[in-house]
Design a protein around this motif. Structure first.
Motif, PDB file in Angstrom:
ATOM      1  N   LEU A  86      -6.933   5.441  -2.254  1.00 25.33           N
ATOM      2  CA  LEU A  86      -6.551   4.552  -0.890  1.00 25.33           C
ATOM      3  C   LEU A  86      -7.894   4.216  -0.350  1.00 25.33           C
ATOM      4  O   LEU A  86      -8.827   5.062   0.130  1.00 25.33           O
ATOM      5  CB  LEU A  86      -5.636   5.388   0.064  1.00 25.33           C
ATOM      6  CG  LEU A  86      -4.482   5.477   0.035  1.00 25.33           C
ATOM      7  CD1 LEU A  86      -3.900   6.485   0.710  1.00 25.33           C
ATOM      8  CD2 LEU A  86      -3.527   4.145  -0.014  1.00 25.33           C
ATOM      9  N   VAL A  87      -8.304   3.017  -0.809  1.00 19.25           N
ATOM     10  CA  VAL A  87      -9.837   2.343  -0.326  1.00 19.25           C
ATOM     11  C   VAL A  87      -9.599   1.052   0.339  1.00 19.25           C
ATOM     12  O   VAL A  87      -8.843   0.376   0.023  1.00 19.25           O
ATOM     13  CB  VAL A  87     -10.733   2.447  -1.698  1.00 19.25           C
ATOM     14  CG1 VAL A  87     -11.166   3.939  -2.010  1.00 19.25           C
ATOM     15  CG2 VAL A  87     -10.256   1.707  -2.594  1.00 19.25           C
ATOM     16  N   ASN A  88     -10.637   0.850   1.001  1.00 20.98           N
ATOM     17  CA  ASN A  88     -10.820  -0.470   1.466  1.00 20.98           C
ATOM     18  C   ASN A  88     -11.661  -1.320   0.287  1.00 20.98           C
ATOM     19  O   ASN A  88     -12.777  -1.486   0.614  1.00 20.98           O
ATOM     20  CB  ASN A  88     -11.853  -0.507   2.603  1.00 20.98           C
ATOM     21  CG  ASN A  88     -10.984  -0.621   3.786  1.00 20.98           C
ATOM     22  OD1 ASN A  88     -11.255   0.382   4.872  1.00 20.98           O
ATOM     23  ND2 ASN A  88     -10.203  -1.628   4.208  1.00 20.98           N
ATOM     24  N   ALA A  89     -10.956  -1.624  -0.740  1.00 19.42           N
ATOM     25  CA  ALA A  89     -11.600  -2.453  -1.995  1.00 19.42           C
ATOM     26  C   ALA A  89     -12.031  -3.550  -1.370  1.00 19.42           C
ATOM     27  O   ALA A  89     -11.220  -4.288  -0.741  1.00 19.42           O
ATOM     28  CB  ALA A  89     -10.774  -2.489  -3.138  1.00 19.42           C
TER      29      ALA A  89
ATOM     30  N   VAL B 228       0.774  -1.085  -0.022  1.00 17.39           N
ATOM     31  CA  VAL B 228       0.060   0.113  -0.094  1.00 17.39           C
ATOM     32  C   VAL B 228       0.945   1.471  -0.208  1.00 17.39           C
ATOM     33  O   VAL B 228       1.983   1.246   0.835  1.00 17.39           O
ATOM     34  CB  VAL B 228      -0.877  -0.070   1.194  1.00 17.39           C
ATOM     35  CG1 VAL B 228      -0.322   0.140   2.613  1.00 17.39           C
ATOM     36  CG2 VAL B 228      -1.920   1.224   1.015  1.00 17.39           C
ATOM     37  N   THR B 229       0.500   2.162  -0.738  1.00 13.72           N
ATOM     38  CA  THR B 229       1.396   3.507  -0.979  1.00 13.72           C
ATOM     39  C   THR B 229       0.439   4.654  -1.318  1.00 13.72           C
ATOM     40  O   THR B 229      -0.738   4.479  -1.132  1.00 13.72           O
ATOM     41  CB  THR B 229       2.505   3.279  -2.026  1.00 13.72           C
ATOM     42  OG1 THR B 229       3.435   4.188  -1.777  1.00 13.72           O
ATOM     43  CG2 THR B 229       2.050   2.808  -3.290  1.00 13.72           C
ATOM     44  N   TRP B 230       1.056   5.491  -1.733  1.00 20.02           N
ATOM     45  CA  TRP B 230       0.658   6.907  -1.822  1.00 20.02           C
ATOM     46  C   TRP B 230      -0.718   6.821  -2.960  1.00 20.02           C
ATOM     47  O   TRP B 230      -0.605   6.207  -3.972  1.00 20.02           O
ATOM     48  CB  TRP B 230       1.539   8.023  -2.518  1.00 20.02           C
ATOM     49  CG  TRP B 230       2.603   7.886  -1.975  1.00 20.02           C
ATOM     50  CD1 TRP B 230       3.810   7.493  -2.052  1.00 20.02           C
ATOM     51  CD2 TRP B 230       2.895   8.720  -0.510  1.00 20.02           C
ATOM     52  NE1 TRP B 230       4.847   7.705  -1.138  1.00 20.02           N
ATOM     53  CE2 TRP B 230       4.034   8.490  -0.225  1.00 20.02           C
ATOM     54  CE3 TRP B 230       1.882   9.652   0.088  1.00 20.02           C
ATOM     55  CZ2 TRP B 230       4.643   9.183   0.944  1.00 20.02           C
ATOM     56  CZ3 TRP B 230       2.518  10.123   1.204  1.00 20.02           C
ATOM     57  CH2 TRP B 230       3.601   9.801   1.459  1.00 20.02           C
ATOM     58  N   GLU B 231      -1.875   7.635  -2.751  1.00 22.91           N
ATOM     59  CA  GLU B 231      -2.546   7.920  -3.760  1.00 22.91           C
ATOM     60  C   GLU B 231      -1.894   9.303  -4.434  1.00 22.91           C
ATOM     61  O   GLU B 231      -1.556  10.130  -3.591  1.00 22.91           O
ATOM     62  CB  GLU B 231      -4.040   8.368  -2.991  1.00 22.91           C
ATOM     63  CG  GLU B 231      -5.090   8.885  -3.785  1.00 22.91           C
ATOM     64  CD  GLU B 231      -6.160   9.103  -2.773  1.00 22.91           C
ATOM     65  OE1 GLU B 231      -6.845   8.342  -2.229  1.00 22.91           O
ATOM     66  OE2 GLU B 231      -6.712  10.333  -2.666  1.00 22.91           O
ATOM     67  N   THR B 232      -1.972   9.237  -5.853  1.00 22.06           N
ATOM     68  CA  THR B 232      -1.502  10.371  -6.300  1.00 22.06           C
ATOM     69  C   THR B 232      -2.711  11.117  -7.287  1.00 22.06           C
ATOM     70  O   THR B 232      -3.534  10.615  -7.767  1.00 22.06           O
ATOM     71  CB  THR B 232      -0.464   9.868  -7.470  1.00 22.06           C
ATOM     72  OG1 THR B 232       0.646   8.923  -6.544  1.00 22.06           O
ATOM     73  CG2 THR B 232       0.408  11.199  -8.149  1.00 22.06           C
TER      74      THR B 232
ATOM     75  N   GLY C  40      -6.936   1.722  -4.807  1.00 19.96           N
ATOM     76  CA  GLY C  40      -7.845   0.960  -5.844  1.00 19.96           C
ATOM     77  C   GLY C  40      -8.825   1.815  -6.792  1.00 19.96           C
ATOM     78  O   GLY C  40      -9.748   1.247  -7.475  1.00 19.96           O
ATOM     79  N   GLY C  41      -8.563   3.054  -7.387  1.00 19.94           N
ATOM     80  CA  GLY C  41      -9.342   3.449  -8.062  1.00 19.94           C
ATOM     81  C   GLY C  41      -8.871   4.978  -8.760  1.00 19.94           C
ATOM     82  O   GLY C  41      -8.029   5.381  -8.239  1.00 19.94           O
ATOM     83  N   ASP C  42      -9.482   5.448  -9.793  1.00 13.74           N
ATOM     84  CA  ASP C  42      -9.150   6.576 -10.386  1.00 13.74           C
ATOM     85  C   ASP C  42     -10.108   7.247 -10.588  1.00 13.74           C
ATOM     86  O   ASP C  42     -11.415   6.704 -10.985  1.00 13.74           O
ATOM     87  CB  ASP C  42      -8.437   6.187 -11.822  1.00 13.74           C
ATOM     88  CG  ASP C  42      -7.069   5.368 -11.719  1.00 13.74           C
ATOM     89  OD1 ASP C  42      -6.505   5.075 -10.567  1.00 13.74           O
ATOM     90  OD2 ASP C  42      -6.664   4.999 -12.665  1.00 13.74           O
TER      91      ASP C  42
END
Lengths: 1203, 595
Positions: free
Chosen positions: A736-739, A700-704, A754-756
């Motif tokens: 960053l989500v609890n997918a 798990v890492t950054w959301e960009t 997990g998403g854009d």
């Protein structure tokens, strides 16, 4: 006004040395609003000059054929040939170029005109005018691109804020930075404490906050210490609030009629009201003496007071200055009786600045500190889902039930029975009593301390090292009490329950920055590098609960310690509260060439403890550039005073998740995880279980977020019209989500990337402001922002994040995030009206279209069979609404006339929908309806939107459809204010200002939305990324306020007039410059000088400027040589000294030495050519600067003194 | 130059703070993690509790709507769907239709949680220094088998991980390989656990494992037509298990386990069938309003006594908090309780209020009266609303779908008089005066059903003994307890006997399915057209208008439910080749929109 600013310097009004054969000229210098005091009038090419007096007048002796220059700080310099005129009436134009507004850009400030990113600044003065409890509320009309939606009208509740659209379904809140301290709570500040709020909207601007900038950054600067005599201000208001628009529930008779209608429609026997109600109740309804209970009205708190008092003291000397603020805010809610819905806040704020070591006018070491403390208290009523919502209960409560019994006690179900008969609904409760017993007793206390200390070291001019240490502490406590009660067999609590909890946590951060300002010719550099370390320390929380308060039903005694202490009824817990760190390194270069071409580069590198080693560090670059086209020489568009094009690109991050997502954690002793093994009587212990509860995600890492922004800033028509435009495209990647993870893992999902989502939009703001005179000015502003939000990827095969079901009991999933749609869109059936008759049904079926049930009847909804497969099922569901507004619009108008001021502000949101249901259909037919029920179908042609009225547990109501979705476009007049400054009438009052005003807040809302309030930022307690769900939304109040703004100055050195339009306020720094300028002007204080005619008395000085790096006189300077030669020829006794200089900021010392010599020689050569004897020329070369404080150009000079 | 030097010096100071990697390391003080857990016997005990915990999750308010027990009752011919108009999911159970795209996801994921916890325990417990390792391990194997039994019965074709590893490529398996795994877990549990009856504290024993093996074997062998199951190879030295490749489990093997259970387990029949059920408790049975009053019935579990017939029960406790696990109370009982009546006034004595789900199928009553008119179990298992003079058909102001006028009695809220004319919502309050509930749960009808729920009863083992081993004596023993004479041990009699004895106990649907499609279709179709009330209005149960009705839906689905749509979607995450196939007979057209 400007004149006033330097009134104390007026003694400098001067006569000036008169030269031989001079002409006496005189005149008046004015600006748009009145005389300009202290303007300098200088004969060109000389240091002969005068300064205008209190009335703007001047007198000056000039040589015939001279040219005069009239200048003053803040105005464009005018150059006028004297010719034969002797009187001059000069009107100076504002030079907004000089009124250099400064904006906060994170770890520093920047001239607004040089900013290449997209930022918006809201001034504290403007915030105060809105009189909102929260600064966010005050920004709603004036910050395009920042969508601020009220999440609940309950006092102390917050706002749903997103900058340029929802970027994630995780943590989408922007980063708040208060005086450089990240992570503070903006609502902990009184708006009067705020000097300015700067919002960094584009990625390039936010990149300086790298890891946490993905959702934009809101920088709050509290009122800063200022040098000068003490200024004390008091801002206070008191107002009363009421419900802006009520939604009417049915009264008793209407209710009975509608119930009859329902039974009739369903083919059931009608209710025999006379037999199921007690005779007294029945008769009182029939004879009209009891109209029924309007439960919503019963919980209304009419004329709820709101008040605010803020005192600010600012002052100090040039070595020590401070700013102190104290405030109290108190607001009651418009709903919440008989308990309270209330918010109180006390803030204390102190900052100061001290020069420790100063040398040669350079402040070498300065220290300062900021400190804010806030204490809040909130009492709330239920505003959540349908089971915890007092507004909802007010709307759905049974109107046949009186609130009170004859003896004044609350009517309970048993009382209804005891009245004789009640054979209607065993669930019939009393919403007012329910509010009182269950939800009405609670105290939420919050305490927050923000403090920071800093030291600034400036060893040489332009180079500053700043080190700031910040400490933040948050704590709070909660106390709640549920009384023992029994309203019905199902709505009761056998024991009273008191619960208390407390928590405290702290964090520190340390930031070090080095800032270096330097110039190389026209190249200006502002370079900053820095690092920060942040640590959120261990907080702790503890909670306890018990039953049996020793003073039953007495809220003030309801403490856990005052209970019987029954160990079996206790419930306690305690845990740690966070432990995380962030380490960052960053640098920024702001560059401009001649304030014409700008470039900003930012690079930040962050490491977050929320991620595992190896995944911690993220690098966030940005670049932005600007071009002030209007500074080009060829620019010649009269109406456009300023035009800047800008573009930026950058990347930001988001690391806002819980720590330890990378570990395979084991849940131990959780109350949810146990199992009770026992023999004998039942167990009172749930047992302790342990199990791995989460799939570890070491990756798990950054959301960009990556954003491109293009825009322009422009000013037209003598700077009166200001236009800002931006277009942007923001791609947030790897939310960053609890997918969800595959079910057979048997573990909860970890946070994944997990998403854009893509947000695209544009923003435009127009502001017209015109100061017609000192007594009359007005301004008008309108801004609009459009945003489109589309999910582009979700990291599962389905491409969907599902929202929960049962938002209204029994209904299917209402909202979701799905690829191709906006976040949180409403996913329901579409309906195409109502079947009016059997023929329509037959025709529908003949087309092969499905119906919701086989045997639909007239009055049923036409559920749209979108895939035309002859069935209505979930594949026919579609997007029927989007809670995210397409357009956010703000509007401001203000006018000032002779001490009176009038202001109106408003905002609107357009293009969004709200899901609204004020009843749950599944439970009970006997919930009340609102008067909207009359719009329901009751025969052919009566409605083509709402179905026939039947008991709610019917397919027409139990299936989510667009009948619950309403357009919620609205425009709200936020404030309308009228004020007067008594100082205008009573000039000798010991105040700088004594403004009184009245204000209406939220007087009108223009909308077709039928609920209580169209601005629904709430998800009604469901997923945080949802909004626009109105199940009884706590509305904003309509408020009438009266208030005062009083300013007291320690001396009359300076006054400010908060009521006047902002452009009347000359920033402090301009005043300082003005003072400097006056000191600089080398004028002799000579009233009258008698000089012999035709005798050169000199000295005559002139400066010849050179081209950069060359010993070549600038072509535009060459004429001066002729002048000098002429003077020398006219005065054969005079000699000339020529001294060459070079700018030491460019080139080495030896080059400069040579260059300065060459420059002097060039002049000498030219003079020789003009026939001046070498014996009359004295040469010198200084090598470096003539005056280091001046611009580089002015140091590329040869100074010629003739005497 | 001088300025640059100064700048460099200050910058170096600023950056000297930069030894950051360790600054960013944090420690988790809130809970343990896999690096330090499990370590000892306490940890092992907690792990075990964590596995059983899922039984409570099956009983909580949300999961109960998809619970295997409730599903198998509603889907079978024991009962219709019932509940209100807002409970379309219950009616969808009955009609073998779907409701909502992810109807079964919670059940599915909850069971796999139990399985994952069992897998982890089986791997970790041998290293914890546990004294009674074989007992602990046997329970873990049993629980894994139990959860897979529920999943396999409902979904049929599922991934079957037996290791604690998140493997996205686990394939769906069905039929023999899946059921062989379940049977093997039962066999290991039965083999390794000591030959000692549980003390009734909720821990399962060797004999429960034998019983579950019988139940699983009967279904799998009947439904799939397999008599010998090839067990997957398994080695585990720590518990002395070694199952070689190709080892078979035959009917005779299963029969031997059943025989062992019948002869050696210590479990026995309760003499009177009525006394098995909580409405005969001492605080409720002699209430004048109790239709069974005066017959001398007395619940075997009164005052916490051990039920000698209960082999596997779900335990509850008094801590059902809405915020944690409301399933610490039996929500299933609440779901099946009497809908919309004045139960606290005694109108439906001895039963308490609930949501009226799974109304008894009237044709079951008819069949029972016709085929076994003297059966005491009919009176003990079903109550007609005719026994309650104040009962209002259609409820007061609430909706009620598929109301049949009959309630089952085995899993129900049972009220008891307070003495002031009103009733405790649960007899537990009367039997254990002053018992402490978690805050807010006092006398709360949704959270006071806390007596054990029996999942496997010894009578079922006797009927297995009759069926697998042909033991007439066991068959007669069951009949004799019901006051009935011996009958020949043949297929029809055996099927009927199971139908009467085990009605409303969650086994009927699988029985119907294993007897063959013709049997199941015929049995289900007997629900078509029975008399019901819809929201108080007399009606007939016309299921045929919903996708062809019971028989058609059974033929299409074989009684399986659809895999959750989200699981199918997720399964393709590791590659399209891993995408689960949906069970036959399911698709968007089988969505139930409401009654």
């Amino acid at each position: 006004m400007k004149g006033k600013l330097i009134a104390s310097l007026a003694f400098l009004l001067l006569g000036v040395a008169a030269l031989a054969q001079t002409v006496r000229i005189s005149g008046t210098v004015v600006d748009a609003v009145g005389p300009v005091i202290g303007a300098s009038v200088i004969e060109s090419g000389t240091n002969n000059g005068a300064i205008t007096d209190l009335d703007g007048n001047f007198v000056l002796n000039v040589r015939p054929g001279a040219t005069i220059e009239i200048s003053s700080i803040g105005y464009k310099t005018q150059v006028i040939p004297v010719g034969t005129r002797t009187t001059f009436n000069v009107t100076l134009e504002d030079d907004t170029e000089l009124l250099e507004e400064v904006v906060v850009v994170g770890y520093g400030v920047q001239k607004k005109k040089l900013v290449t990113g997209s930022t918006v600044q809201v001034k504290g003065d403007d915030l105060v005018k809105i009189n909102s409890t929260s600064a966010l509320g005050a920004m709603q009309a004036s910050s395009p691109g920042v969508s601020i939606m009220n999440a609940s009208g309950q006092p102390g509740d917050g706002y749903n804020v997103n900058i340029r659209g929802m970027g994630t379904i995780g943590s989408y809140e922007p980063l708040y930075v208060i005086d450089g301290v990240t992570g503070g709570d903006i609502n902990s500040l009184n708006p009067s404490d705020i000097e300015s709020i700067d919002v960094l909207k584009d990625a390039a601007s936010a990149a300086i906050y790298g890891a946490r900038g993905a959702n934009g950054v809101i920088l709050i600067t509290t009122k800063q210490a200022k040098e000068g005599s003490y200024t004390v201000t008091y801002d206070g208001y008191y107002g009363i609030q009421n419900v802006q628009r009520m939604t009417e529930p049915l009264n008793a008779q209407q209710y009975m009629d509608i119930q009859d209608q329902i039974n009739f429609n369903m083919g059931r026997p009608l209710t025999d009201w006379a037999s199921i109600l007690s005779p007294s109740l029945y008769n009182s309804i029939k004879d009209g003496s009891f109209k029924g209970t309007n439960w919503l009205d019963e919980i209304r708190n009419p004329n709820a007071p709101t008040q605010n008092h803020a005192v600010n003291v600012i002052g100090g000397s040039d070595i020590s200055k401070f700013s102190l603020g104290l405030s109290y805010t108190g607001q009651e809610g418009i709903f919440g009786k008989p308990a309270a819905s209330k918010y109180e806040r006390v803030t204390v704020r102190l900052n100061s600045d001290h020069v420790i070591w100063s040398k040669d006018g350079l402040d070498i070491i300065t220290v300062g500190e900021n400190l804010t403390f806030v204490q809040t208290k909130q009492n709330t009523v239920g505003t959540g889902d349908m089971y915890w919502n007092d507004i909802y209960n007010g709307l759905s409560g049974n109107p046949l039930v009186p609130v009170y019994n004859a003896d004044g006690s609350y009517t309970e179900y048993d009382d209804l029975k005891n009245l004789g008969v009640w054979n209607l609904d065993p669930y019939t409760s009393n919403p007012v009593a329910g509010l009182y017993y269950r939800r009405g007793h609670n105290d939420n206390h919050g305490y927050a301390l923000n403090m920071s200390g800093n030291i600034r070291v400036q060893p040489v001019k332009g180079l500053t090292w700043k080190s700031q240490f910040n400490y933040r502490m948050n704590s709070g406590s909660y106390r709640g009490y549920t009384l023992a009660f029994k309203l019905t067999d199902y709505d009761k609590s056998d024991n009273d329950i008191v619960s208390q909890s407390g928590w405290a946590g702290w964090s520190w951060s340390w930031e070090n920055t080095v800032n270096w300002l330097f110039n190389a010719g026209q190249n200006h550099f502002d370079v900053m590098v820095g690092s920060t370390l942040e640590h959120s320390g261990f907080g702790e929380s503890v909670n306890a609960q018990n039953s049996g308060v020793l003073w039953p039903n007495q809220w003030k005694y309801a403490y856990v310690g005052n209970t019987s202490g029954d160990p079996s009824k206790d419930d306690m817990g305690g845990s740690t509260w966070g432990d995380s760190g962030l380490a960052s390194f960053f640098g920024r270069i702001n560059y401009d060439y001649a304030e014409k071409y700008m470039l900003t580069l930012i690079l930040r590198r962050d490491g977050s403890s929320n991620f595992m080693r190896g995944h911690r560090w993220g690098t966030f670059p940005s670049v932005s550039a600007g071009w002030v086209i209007s500074n080009e020489d060829w620019w010649n568009v009269g109406a456009i005073d300023f035009f800047k094009l800008r573009g930026s690109w950058g990347q930001n991050g988001n690391c806002a998740i819980d720590n330890f997502q990378y570990l395979a954690t084991v849940a131990v002793g959780e109350p949810t995880g146990g199992y009770s093994f026992y023999t004998g009587p039942t167990s009172t212990n749930s047992g302790t279980g342990s199990f791995a509860n989460k799939l570890a995600n070491p990756d798990v890492t950054w959301e960009t977020s990556q954003q491109l922004d293009l825009g322009f800033d422009a000013r037209f028509f003598r700077n009166r019209l200001n236009v800002v435009f931006d277009w942007y495209q923001k791609d947030t990647r790897d939310w960053l989500v609890n997918a969800p993870v595959m079910g057979h893992y048997g573990l909860d999902a970890p946070y994944i990337n997990g998403g854009d989502v893509r947000n695209t939009g544009y923003e435009i703001a127009f502001n017209w402001s015109d100061a017609r005179s000192k007594d009359f000015s007005y301004s008008f502003g309108v801004n609009a922002a459009y945003n489109k939000n589309i999910v582009t990827r979700i990291a599962n095969e389905e491409g969907i994040f599902h929202g929960p079901g049962s938002v209204v009991q029994g209904i299917d999933e209402l909202f979701r995030a799905q690829v191709g749609y906006p976040i949180g869109y409403f996913w329901t059936y579409d309906t195409d009206g109502v079947f009016q008759n059997q023929a329509e049904i037959d025709a529908w079926k003949a087309q092969g279209l499905g119906t919701i049930v086989e045997n639909v009847v007239p009055g049923d909804l036409k559920f749209v069979d979108r895939n035309r497969d002859g069935k209505i099922d979930s594949s026919d569901k579609t997007m029927t609404g989007n809670p995210n507004p397409d357009w956010n619009v703000g509007l401001n108008f203000s006018v000032y006339f002779k001490g009176f001021d009038l202001g109106v502000s408003g905002y609107g949101m357009f293009g969004h929908q709200v899901f609204r249901s004020y009843r749950r259909y599944s439970d009970s037919q006997y919930n009340n309806y609102t008067t909207e029920v009359y719009k329901y179908w009751h025969g052919e042609g009566t409605s083509n939107r709402y179905p026939r009225l039947v008991a709610g547990t019917n397919y027409n109501f139990m299936n989510n459809s667009n009948i619950f979705i309403e357009n919620a476009d609205f425009f709200r007049i936020q404030t309308a204010t009228f004020g007067y400054d008594l100082k205008r009438a009573w000039k000798k009052a010991p105040f700088g200002q004594f403004r009184i005003y009245v204000q209406a807040q939220n007087p009108f809302v223009f909308t077709k939305y039928m609920g209580l309030d169209p601005e629904v930022g709430s998800s009604a307690g469901f997923a945080g990324w949802a909004k626009g769900i109105d199940l009884g939304f706590y509305p904003q109040a309509r408020t009438y306020i009266a208030g005062v703004n009083i300013t007291f100055n320690g001396s009359n050195r300076k006054t400010t007039d908060a009521a006047a339009p902002a452009n009347y306020n000359i920033p402090e720094r301009i005043v300082e410059k003005l003072v400097e300028r006056v000191k600089e002007v080398p004028v002799e204080v000579v009233k009258e000088v008698k000089v012999p005619a035709s005798t050169f008395v000199g000295p005559y000085t002139d400066d010849l400027y050179f081209v950069l790096g060359k010993a070549e006189i600038r072509p535009d300077e060459a004429f001066k040589l002729g002048q000098i030669a002429q003077i020398l020829k006219d005065n054969p006794d005079a000699k000339i000294t020529v001294t060459g200089y070079a700018d030491s900021g460019t080139g080495t010392a030896s080059i400069n030495q040579t260059l300065s010599e060459q420059r002097a020689q060039t002049v000498i050569d030219m003079l020789k050519k003009a026939g001046i004897a070498a014996s009359r020329i004295i040469s010198a070369a200084a090598g470096g600067d003539r005056d280091a404080s001046r611009s580089p150009e002015s140091n590329r000079v040869a100074v010629c003194i003739v005497k | 130059m001088k300025r640059i030097m100064k700048l460099a010096a200050v910058a170096a100071l600023a950056f000297s703070l930069a030894s950051c990697e360790s600054f960013l390391d944090t420690t988790n003080y809130w809970g343990k993690d896999s690096s330090n857990f499990p370590a000892n016997e306490t940890d092992a005990q907690q792990m075990l509790a964590g596995i059983y915990n899922i039984l409570n999750f099956g009983a909580d308010g949300t999961s109960a709507l998809t619970n295997h027990y409730v599903w198998s009752m509603a889907a079978s011919d024991d009962a219709l769907g019932g509940g209100g108009q807002n409970d379309p999911s219950m009616q969808a159970f009955d009609l073998l239709l779907n409701f909502g795209s992810d109807r079964y996801n919670l059940l599915y994921t909850d069971r796999y949680k139990g399985i994952a916890r069992a897998n982890a325990a089986i791997e970790a417990m041998p290293n914890c220094g546990v004294a009674e390792l074989n007992q602990y391990m046997g329970e873990a194997f049993f629980m894994r088998a139990w959860y897979y039994y529920e999943l396999a019965s409902m979904f049929g074709n599922i991934p079957c991980p037996v290791e604690s590893k998140a493997d996205p490529t686990q394939p769906q398996i069905s039929g023999e390989p899946l059921w062989a795994q379940i049977l093997e877990d039962c066999k290991i549990a039965a083999d390794i656990m000591p030959a000692k009856q549980s003390i009734g504290d909720g821990h399962v024993d060797k004999y429960a494992a034998e019983a579950l093996m019988g139940r699983a074997y009967l279904f799998a062998s009947g439904f799939y037509g397999i008599s010998d199951f090839t067990l997957p190879a398994y080695e585990n030295e720590s518990i002395g298990v070694s199952i070689a490749e190709g080892t078979k489990l035959t009917k005779a093997d299963v029969g031997a386990y059943i025989t062992d259970c019948v002869n050696n387990s210590g479990y026995t029949l309760v003499p009177d069938f009525h006394n098995l059920w909580s409405y005969t408790n001492r605080c409720s049975i002699e209430d004048p309003l109790n239709p069974w009053a005066g017959k001398g019935y007395k619940w075997v579990e009164d005052d916490g006594a051990r039920n000698p017939e209960a082999m596997f029960v779900v335990k509850f406790n008094t801590q059902p908090d809405w915020g944690t696990t409301v399933g610490y109370a039996n929500e299933m009982a609440v779901f099946l309780g009497v809908r919309g009546q004045n139960s606290v006034g005694g109108d439906t004595m001895p039963f308490g209020q609930g949501w009226g789900m799974c109304p008894v199928n009237p044709s079951l009553v008819e069949d029972w009266k016709t085929l076994e008119p003297n059966d005491q179990r009919l009176d003990a298992s079903i109550i007609s609303i005719e026994k309650w003079p104040n009962y209002v058909i259609g409820t007061n102001g609430d909706s009620f779908i598929q109301e049949t006028g009959y309630y089952q009695t085995k899993v129900m809220p049972v009220v008891a008089a307070k003495g002031d004319g009103t009733y405790w919502c649960s007899f537990t309050n009367a039997m254990y005066p002053g018992i402490t509930w978690c805050a807010g749960a006092e006398d709360d009808m949704q959270r006071n059903c806390v007596n054990d729920m029996i999942m496997i009863r010894f009578a079922e083992v006797l009927l297995m003994d009759a069926e697998i081993n042909g033991n007439q004596a066991s068959f007669d023993r069951v009949r004799a307890r019901a006051g009935l004479p011996s009958k020949p041990l043949n297929e029809e009699n055996l099927r009927n006997e199971r139908r009467w004895e085990l009605a409303f106990e969650g086994v009927r649907f699988n029985d119907m399915r294993r007897y063959g499609e013709a049997y199941a279709v015929a049995a289900l179709e007997k629900q078509q057209g029975v008399k019901i009330w819809t929201n108080g209005v007399q009606d007939t149960n016309n299921a045929s208008k919903y996708n062809g009705g019971y028989g058609a839906r059974y033929k299409a689905t074989k009684g399986f439910v659809p895999l959750p749509a989200s699981q199918i979607a997720l399964s393709a995450g590791a590659g399209e080749e891993y995408r689960y196939s949906q069970n036959e007979g399911w698709g968007p057209e089988y969505e139930f929109a409401g009654w």
